[in-house]
Design a protein around this motif. Structure first.
Motif, PDB file in Angstrom:
ATOM      1  N   TYR A   1      -5.130  14.655  -3.099  1.00  0.00           N
ATOM      2  CA  TYR A   1      -5.484  13.791  -4.232  1.00  0.00           C
ATOM      3  C   TYR A   1      -4.785  14.267  -5.506  1.00  0.00           C
ATOM      4  N   LEU A   2      -4.755  15.580  -5.727  1.00  0.00           N
ATOM      5  CA  LEU A   2      -4.073  16.112  -6.905  1.00  0.00           C
ATOM      6  C   LEU A   2      -2.581  15.796  -6.863  1.00  0.00           C
TER       7      LEU A   2
ATOM      8  N   GLY B   1      -0.162   4.254  -2.710  1.00  0.00           N
ATOM      9  CA  GLY B   1      -0.853   3.163  -3.402  1.00  0.00           C
ATOM     10  C   GLY B   1      -1.545   3.620  -4.676  1.00  0.00           C
ATOM     11  N   PHE B   2      -1.915   4.902  -4.722  1.00  0.00           N
ATOM     12  CA  PHE B   2      -2.551   5.449  -5.921  1.00  0.00           C
ATOM     13  C   PHE B   2      -1.582   5.547  -7.102  1.00  0.00           C
TER      14      PHE B   2
ATOM     15  N   ALA C   1     -11.026  11.980   6.909  1.00  0.00           N
ATOM     16  CA  ALA C   1     -11.526  13.084   6.083  1.00  0.00           C
ATOM     17  C   ALA C   1     -11.192  12.845   4.609  1.00  0.00           C
ATOM     18  N   PHE C   2      -9.998  12.323   4.357  1.00  0.00           N
ATOM     19  CA  PHE C   2      -9.614  12.029   2.976  1.00  0.00           C
ATOM     20  C   PHE C   2     -10.477  10.915   2.394  1.00  0.00           C
ATOM     21  N   LEU C   3     -10.764   9.896   3.193  1.00  0.00           N
ATOM     22  CA  LEU C   3     -11.622   8.803   2.729  1.00  0.00           C
ATOM     23  C   LEU C   3     -13.036   9.316   2.431  1.00  0.00           C
ATOM     24  N   ALA C   4     -13.514  10.243   3.256  1.00  0.00           N
ATOM     25  CA  ALA C   4     -14.832  10.838   3.011  1.00  0.00           C
ATOM     26  C   ALA C   4     -14.826  11.594   1.688  1.00  0.00           C
ATOM     27  N   TYR C   5     -13.771  12.351   1.451  1.00  0.00           N
ATOM     28  CA  TYR C   5     -13.634  13.083   0.181  1.00  0.00           C
ATOM     29  C   TYR C   5     -13.600  12.113  -0.995  1.00  0.00           C
TER      30      TYR C   5
END
Length: 377
Positions: free
Chosen positions: A344-345, A264-265, A178-182
């Motif tokens: 993500y935030l 990693g971000f 779901a995160f990858l889709a976002y």
């Protein structure tokens, strides 16, 4: 307070209505590459030099090289730059050289000042290349057998100077998928608005264009080198193309799990904000209003505010529903959208705090100061 909530709901609904309309129009213009034969005239294919920077990539480099060399593309040069690896990457590459004489291996032992490791490795690889076109990719990217003929043929047919393609990376557990889709949606929406893009797994560019824009020397200390390179191409007036893959066309495992992805971000999200705290704050406010609030606003506030939040969610669901028809994405992932946005935030804030506290970013064991990075951005 009710008026403020109503205004926020109105802003969110207008935003999602606009984005969804623009999204469907934009998606019609994007090529979606799949595993099919390419009809382009094989005699006209140019020589392409594939350049792979590799630092401690013993687990994936052999498969990546084998898949590239086994492509049906008629004119392909593969260059792997072993960038100060401390594992068995060098040993694996030496064995591959014996089996595949067409493979070039460059070994870097020291990193000069005012360079990031990957950027310097690509720079050195280009210096040794002889192709008319260059493809920058990563050591963990896997190519389907006809992916090179399709992508190069598309670039030639549409007279592009630069073509970049997002990889297929939908795997793992539900939360991670779901995160990858976002993330994929956010990337595509950003490209839709800015018209500038670069993706590290697949950056195909004419060598003449690379030289004319100054190459990787111009972005020597850019942690987000792929995006920076794509922006440079467009800013210099060259024609850029962007495409999406069907399942298995170009694949990257990326990070092993969601936690690893968020960590990693750390090295590049603050850099993507141009090291500006004000930009980070602006992103947080924007994302909370558009990506998070509608899911909660559906249950409180006035009837009008709730109705506007419903419009936002219906527009967002339409986007996810469309994605599910094209890729290996479930439309139910829309329910995880606010969670993905908050994750993500949190990664953006973590990247910012870590960079400010240590006075720089850490990448592959090397620390680069913010002063150095800002002076060369």
């Amino acid at each position: 307070m009710n008026i403020l909530i109503l205004v926020i709901a109105l802003v969110s609904s207008l935003y999602w209505l606009s984005i969804s309309v623009l999204w469907f129009r934009y998606m019609k213009t994007l090529p979606i590459f799949n595993i099919n034969d390419c009809s382009y005239d094989e005699a006209n294919y140019p020589l392409v030099s594939v350049i792979i920077p590799a630092c401690n990539e013993e687990e994936s480099i052999e498969q990546a090289v084998r898949q590239l060399i086994s492509q049906d593309y008629p004119k392909l040069e593969v260059i792997v730059v072993n960038d100060r690896s401390t594992d068995n990457t060098g040993v694996v590459l030496e064995k591959l050289k014996v089996q595949f004489p067409q493979l070039k291996v460059i070994t870097i032992y020291d990193l000069p000042p005012n360079w990031l490791g990957k950027n310097h490795a690509i720079f050195q690889g280009v210096k040794e290349s002889i192709g008319e076109w260059l493809l920058f990719t990563d050591a963990d990217v896997m190519f389907s057998p006809k992916s090179m003929t399709q992508t190069v043929g598309y670039a030639l047919e549409h007279k592009l100077d630069h073509l970049t393609i997002a990889p297929d990376m939908y795997y793992g557990g539900v939360f991670y998928r779901a995160f990858l889709a976002y993330f994929a949606f956010a990337l595509t929406a950003t490209v839709m608005v800015t018209k500038k893009v670069g993706v590290g797994s697949f950056n195909l560019v004419k060598k003449s264009v690379y030289n004319e824009i100054g190459g990787y020397e111009i972005i020597a200390t850019q942690p987000v080198d792929d995006i920076s390179f794509g922006r440079l191409v467009v800013n210099k007036g060259y024609k850029q193309g962007f495409g999406l893959p069907s399942k298995g066309f170009i694949t990257v495992k990326w990070y092993k799990n969601l936690f690893a992805a968020l960590k990693g971000f750390e090295k590049n999200l603050f850099a993507s904000m141009n090291y500006k705290v004000s930009a980070v704050i602006g992103l947080c406010v924007y994302s909370l209003v558009t990506n998070v609030y509608p899911f909660f606003g559906l249950f409180f506030g006035s009837v009008w505010a709730r109705a506007l939040c419903g419009i936002s969610l219906l527009s967002l669901f339409a986007v996810y529903n469309h994605l599910s028809k094209l890729f290996d994405i479930s439309r139910s992932y829309v329910l995880f959208h606010p969670i993905s946005a908050l994750l993500y935030l949190s990664a953006v804030i973590n990247s910012t705090v870590k960079a400010l506290c240590r006075g720089g970013i850490e990448w592959r064991g090397t620390v680069y100061s913010l002063k150095e990075l800002k002076n060369h951005k």
